[in-house]
Write an enzyme that holds these catalytic residues in place. Structure first.
Site, PDB file in Angstrom:
ATOM      1  N   GLY A  50     -13.437  -3.562   0.127  1.00 11.66           N
ATOM      2  CA  GLY A  50     -14.796  -3.034   0.264  1.00 11.66           C
ATOM      3  C   GLY A  50     -15.091  -1.899  -0.696  1.00 11.66           C
ATOM      4  N   LYS A  79     -19.305 -15.144   2.106  1.00  8.81           N
ATOM      5  CA  LYS A  79     -20.698 -14.822   2.390  1.00  8.81           C
ATOM      6  C   LYS A  79     -21.444 -14.239   1.203  1.00  8.81           C
ATOM      7  CE  LYS A  79     -20.659 -13.666   7.288  1.00  8.81           C
ATOM      8  NZ  LYS A  79     -20.892 -12.500   8.167  1.00  8.81           N
ATOM      9  N   GLY A 102     -10.258  -7.984  -0.960  1.00 10.32           N
ATOM     10  CA  GLY A 102      -8.994  -8.135  -0.249  1.00 10.32           C
ATOM     11  C   GLY A 102      -8.429  -9.542  -0.333  1.00 10.32           C
ATOM     12  N   ARG A 131       0.824  -1.221   0.000  1.00 12.80           N
ATOM     13  CA  ARG A 131       0.000   0.000   0.000  1.00 12.80           C
ATOM     14  C   ARG A 131       0.853   1.265   0.000  1.00 12.80           C
ATOM     15  NH1 ARG A 131      -4.972  -2.110   3.746  1.00 12.80           N
ATOM     16  NH2 ARG A 131      -6.219  -2.779   1.978  1.00 12.80           N
TER      17      ARG A 131
HETATM   18  P1  ADP Z   1     -12.828 -11.013  -0.685  1.00 16.14           P
HETATM   19  O1  ADP Z   1     -12.039 -10.471   0.479  1.00 16.14           O
HETATM   20  O2  ADP Z   1     -11.974 -11.231  -1.901  1.00 16.14           O
HETATM   21  O3  ADP Z   1     -14.061 -10.194  -0.968  1.00 16.14           O
HETATM   22  P2  ADP Z   1     -14.239 -12.890   0.983  1.00 16.14           P
HETATM   23  O4  ADP Z   1     -13.818 -12.092   2.161  1.00 16.14           O
HETATM   24  O5  ADP Z   1     -15.667 -12.889   0.603  1.00 16.14           O
HETATM   25  O6  ADP Z   1     -13.329 -12.482  -0.292  1.00 16.14           O
HETATM   26  O7  ADP Z   1     -13.913 -14.446   1.217  1.00 16.14           O
HETATM   27  C1  ADP Z   1     -12.638 -14.927   1.402  1.00 16.14           C
HETATM   28  C2  ADP Z   1     -12.637 -16.094   2.353  1.00 16.14           C
HETATM   29  O8  ADP Z   1     -13.571 -17.082   1.985  1.00 16.14           O
HETATM   30  C3  ADP Z   1     -11.292 -16.738   2.337  1.00 16.14           C
HETATM   31  O9  ADP Z   1     -10.676 -16.520   3.579  1.00 16.14           O
HETATM   32  C4  ADP Z   1     -11.592 -18.222   2.100  1.00 16.14           C
HETATM   33  O10 ADP Z   1     -10.850 -19.081   2.911  1.00 16.14           O
HETATM   34  C5  ADP Z   1     -13.045 -18.324   2.400  1.00 16.14           C
HETATM   35  N1  ADP Z   1     -13.659 -19.454   1.690  1.00 16.14           N
HETATM   36  C6  ADP Z   1     -13.769 -19.631   0.374  1.00 16.14           C
HETATM   37  N2  ADP Z   1     -14.340 -20.803   0.081  1.00 16.14           N
HETATM   38  C7  ADP Z   1     -14.611 -21.416   1.255  1.00 16.14           C
HETATM   39  C8  ADP Z   1     -15.204 -22.666   1.630  1.00 16.14           C
HETATM   40  N3  ADP Z   1     -15.625 -23.521   0.699  1.00 16.14           N
HETATM   41  N4  ADP Z   1     -15.329 -22.925   2.938  1.00 16.14           N
HETATM   42  C9  ADP Z   1     -14.899 -22.048   3.869  1.00 16.14           C
HETATM   43  N5  ADP Z   1     -14.332 -20.873   3.586  1.00 16.14           N
HETATM   44  C10 ADP Z   1     -14.188 -20.547   2.293  1.00 16.14           C
HETATM   45 MG    MG Z   2     -12.419 -10.577   2.585  1.00 15.23          MG
END
Ligand code: ADP
Ligand code: MG
Length: 395
Positions: A376, A199, A353, A38
């Site tokens: 975000g 989620k 992230g 960053r």
């Molecule tokens: P981003 O930060 O890119 O928006 P998220 O925060 O939504 O992504 O999700 C990332 C997390 O989701 C990771 O830490 C990953 O381990 C978890 N994850 C992905 N698939 C699974 C799964 N099948 N079961 C449990 N956790 C999962």
């Molecule tokens: Mg995340």
């Protein structure tokens, strides 16, 4: 159009104080900067200002100190790390507002930058307190907004200060983000979107936005488990967002065949046990005692095929629990497919992230068109088309 550095009055910049909101929310370990990504991202704007004789005065938050000074979240270690990157002296003042900070900004020698202590050491930052914003504004003669990762929050240092300073402009980092993410409003087709992560509820607005815009949505990660449940399939002990099953059902109805779910998944019986069995199974045969932790090989191949001829690709959310090597294949395969698509001329953007971390872990940061620096913020921008910190800058 959002004003950029090139809209600033170039002739009167020399000697003036540029108050710059940067995103130095970096990980620290043992009082040192553990990852300077960053800081590096802010260098072009700071150099641009220095080269024109400006005196950069830098504001940032770090962590969540809760509106009170907390040495754990001090920005002081960032000053020396930044000095190395910009090859110029960096002064540091604590606190970020008040007389000492103002006189430091006025007395800053030409060619140096001033970094102020964590804005979140004051409760006025998050509450966007007008008086705190006015005290921050006293540190500069004009304002540059370059903290892309913080612009979805209407805080004193991202939004409040803009009331008190003219002109305001976005820095080079934010400009690049707006350009790349903005291009997804009118993407080359077919436009493919990859969705995963933990989620659905965090990403409902984004899913909705892309349901209309994308030609194809490829779903993986824990998010896919919730969709599988909505289809009435058994998901064993997989991470499922129970509260979002209804929402998932309604998305499935609206999306029709453009939304694709895994055909098979990688499952295991015990996340904590490295000797536990790991195997692939069709999605309609997930054993009760198993957890789905990655997309399976058939799904991997199907999704790679979708990226093969795409014009544009946006990806948010890992396809599995990629932090564990055993469950990273699906995520890394999609990252490689994105890199290949880029090589063939597709426009590819990664937002989020953890998604950015996955692409970095795959060593492919430079092989896609754009990796957003804001988790975000990138998702909020893509859902709504703007951000509070952009709106505040005026047209
Ligand atoms: P981003 O930060 O890119 O928006 P998220 O925060 O939504 O992504 O999700 C990332 C997390 O989701 C990771 O830490 C990953 O381990 C978890 N994850 C992905 N698939 C699974 C799964 N099948 N079961 C449990 N956790 C999962
Ligand atoms: Mg995340």
């Amino acid at each position: 159009m959002t004003p950029t550095l090139r809209d600033l009055p170039v002739d009167s910049l020399a000697g003036s104080r540029a108050l710059v909101r940067v995103d130095f929310n970096v990980p620290l370990a043992d009082g040192r900067v553990a990852d300077a990504t960053r800081i590096e991202a802010a260098v072009p704007t700071i150099r641009w200002l220095l080269e024109r004789g400006c005196r950069p005065v830098l504001l940032s938050h770090l962590g969540r100190p809760g509106g009170v000074p907390d040495p754990v979240f001090s920005l002081e270690p960032v000053a020396s790390a930044l000095a190395e990157k910009i090859e110029a002296p960096v002064r540091f003042v604590d606190p970020c507002d008040g007389e000492e900070a103002v006189s430091a900004s006025r007395n800053l020698e030409s060619g140096a930058a001033l970094l102020l202590q964590n804005t979140r050491f004051s409760p006025g930052e998050k509450s966007n307190d007008p008086e705190f914003a006015a005290r921050l504004a006293a540190l500069g003669d004009f304002f540059v907004s370059d903290a892309f990762g913080a612009l979805h929050r209407a805080h004193a240092s991202t939004v409040g200060v803009t009331e008190h300073l003219t002109p305001c402009a976005v820095g080079l980092l934010v400009e690049r983000e707006l350009e790349a993410l903005g291009a997804l409003n009118d993407p080359a087709r077919p436009f493919v979107v990859g969705f995963g992560g933990a989620k659905i509820s965090d990403k409902i607005d984004l899913l909705d936005a892309f349901l209309e815009r994308a030609d194809r949505l490829l779903v993986g990660g824990a998010m896919a488990n919730t969709f599988l449940r909505a289809q009435g399939l058994g998901t064993g002990r997989s991470l499922v967002e129970e509260d979002a099953v209804e929402v998932a059902r309604s998305i499935l109805e609206r999306a029709g065949p453009s939304l694709e779910l895994p055909l098979d998944v990688v499952v295991t019986t015990d996340l904590g046990d490295h000797d536990a069995r790991v195997w692939a199974t069709p999605v309609d045969r997930i054993p009760d005692e198993a957890l789905a932790v990655d997309i399976g090989p058939e799904t991997r191949a199907a999704y790679e095929g979708r990226l093969d001829g795409c014009g544009a690709f946006f990806w948010n959310g890992p396809m599995g629990l990629f932090e564990d090597d055993r469950f990273a294949s699906g995520t890394f395969a999609l990252a490689r497919a994105a890199a290949s698509a880029t090589e063939r001329g597709a426009f590819t953007v990664i937002g989020g992230g953890d998604s950015a971390a996955a692409v970095r872990a795959a060593g492919l940061m430079d092989d896609v068109s754009h990796v957003s620096t804001g988790g975000g913020a990138s998702l909020a921008f893509l859902s709504t088309g703007t951000l509070p910190g952009i709106e505040a800058l005026g047209p």
